[in-house]
Design an enzyme around this catalytic site. Structure first.
Site, mmCIF file in Angstrom:
data_model
loop_
_atom_site.group_PDB
_atom_site.id
_atom_site.type_symbol
_atom_site.label_atom_id
_atom_site.label_comp_id
_atom_site.label_asym_id
_atom_site.label_seq_id
_atom_site.Cartn_x
_atom_site.Cartn_y
_atom_site.Cartn_z
ATOM 1 N N PRO A 10 0.889 -1.376 0.059
ATOM 2 C CG PRO A 10 -0.129 -0.993 2.201
ATOM 3 C CD PRO A 10 0.670 -1.899 1.137
ATOM 4 C CG ASN A 11 -0.109 4.293 1.421
ATOM 5 O OD1 ASN A 11 -1.287 4.966 0.762
ATOM 6 N ND2 ASN A 11 -0.405 3.784 2.542
ATOM 7 N NE ARG A 68 4.000 6.674 1.643
ATOM 8 C CZ ARG A 68 4.133 5.301 2.241
ATOM 9 N NH1 ARG A 68 4.400 4.509 1.308
ATOM 10 N NH2 ARG A 68 3.906 5.271 3.396
ATOM 11 C CE1 TYR A 77 8.980 5.031 3.083
ATOM 12 C CE2 TYR A 77 7.229 7.118 2.980
ATOM 13 C CZ TYR A 77 7.706 5.919 3.675
ATOM 14 O OH TYR A 77 7.201 5.519 4.752
ATOM 15 C CG ASN A 118 8.506 -2.041 0.496
ATOM 16 O OD1 ASN A 118 7.736 -1.817 1.621
ATOM 17 N ND2 ASN A 118 8.780 -0.827 0.132
ATOM 18 C CB ALA A 128 1.377 0.154 6.678
ATOM 19 C CD GLU A 159 10.461 -7.199 5.731
ATOM 20 O OE1 GLU A 159 11.133 -8.166 6.463
ATOM 21 O OE2 GLU A 159 9.852 -6.610 6.152
ATOM 22 C CG HIS A 200 10.946 -2.267 4.963
ATOM 23 N ND1 HIS A 200 9.683 -2.130 4.916
ATOM 24 C CD2 HIS A 200 11.338 -3.205 5.445
ATOM 25 C CE1 HIS A 200 9.157 -2.991 5.366
ATOM 26 N NE2 HIS A 200 9.893 -3.831 5.888
ATOM 27 N NE ARG A 230 10.031 5.938 8.781
ATOM 28 C CZ ARG A 230 8.970 5.881 7.840
ATOM 29 N NH1 ARG A 230 9.298 4.663 6.939
ATOM 30 N NH2 ARG A 230 7.899 6.558 7.710
HETATM 31 C C1 DQA Z 1 8.209 1.094 4.009
HETATM 32 C C2 DQA Z 1 8.038 1.197 5.485
HETATM 33 C C3 DQA Z 1 6.596 1.161 6.164
HETATM 34 O O1 DQA Z 1 6.997 1.375 7.587
HETATM 35 C C4 DQA Z 1 5.942 2.181 5.535
HETATM 36 O O2 DQA Z 1 4.730 1.810 5.984
HETATM 37 C C5 DQA Z 1 5.896 2.049 4.074
HETATM 38 C C6 DQA Z 1 7.196 2.169 3.316
HETATM 39 C C7 DQA Z 1 9.364 1.444 3.297
HETATM 40 O O3 DQA Z 1 9.540 1.060 2.212
HETATM 41 O O4 DQA Z 1 10.304 2.085 3.809
HETATM 42 O O5 DQA Z 1 4.741 2.216 3.436
HETATM 43 O O6 DQA Z 1 7.862 -0.342 3.702
#
Ligand code: DQA
Length: 157
Positions: free
Chosen positions: A11-12, A19, A24, A75, A78, A99, A101, A108
């Protein structure tokens, strides 16, 4: 047949570019996916990319990859921190999962310090921005068995 990798974003992450760029970066998801495609070509891998905002949609993407892909880069955004359903789906794949990020989740908020995905991932890359996806491809290229290899579907470094 080239080993097949799925890059799955949660998501997102479709909003990358606009964003929170300080966290990011400025690459869009399309930029990241095309860099992954180019890098996968140099590694002799076939690449698929998918992104979904819904938890159930991500679970469905994993089910559809099951039995078809030789490795995954995930990835989960959240959902990394919340989704038992997604980790259950990933656990059934039985192929190496890396995985990724973009941000360093350990620098964080405390609620980002735990990831369910990490409990089944072969490796975790965080804090290196979009370059993390390319490093994950390098890792998978070593970890995935070549089609001529025998065994369990897991290689070693
Ligand atoms: C994320 C880190 C997560 O905590 C966050 O909710 C994201 C992006 C990252 O790529 O740093 O959506 O996965």
């Amino acid at each position: 047949m080239r080993p097949r990798v799925l890059v799955l974003n949660g998501p997102n992450l479709n909003m990358l570019g606009s964003r929170e760029p300080a966290l990011y970066g400025t690459d869009t998801l399309a930029d990241i996916e095309s860099a992954c495609r180019a890098h996968a070509r140099t590694l002799g891998l076939a690449l698929e990319c998918a992104q979904a905002n819904g938890e159930g949609d991500l679970v469905t993407c994993v089910h559809q990859a099951h039995g078809r892909v030789d490795g995954l880069i995930v990835n989960a955004g959240a959902y990394s921190h919340t989704s038992i359903a997604l980790v259950d789906a990933l656990a059934l794949v039985d192929r190496p999962i890396i995985e990724v990020h973009l941000s360093n989740i350990f620098r964080r908020e405390p609620f980002r310090h735990h990831s369910y995905v990490s409990t089944i991932a072969r490796g975790v890359i965080c804090g290196l921005g979009s370059h993390g996806y390319l490093l994950a491809l390098d890792a998978l290229a070593k970890l995935m068995p070549r089609p001529c290899d025998e065994g369990t579907g897991h290689g070693e470094f």
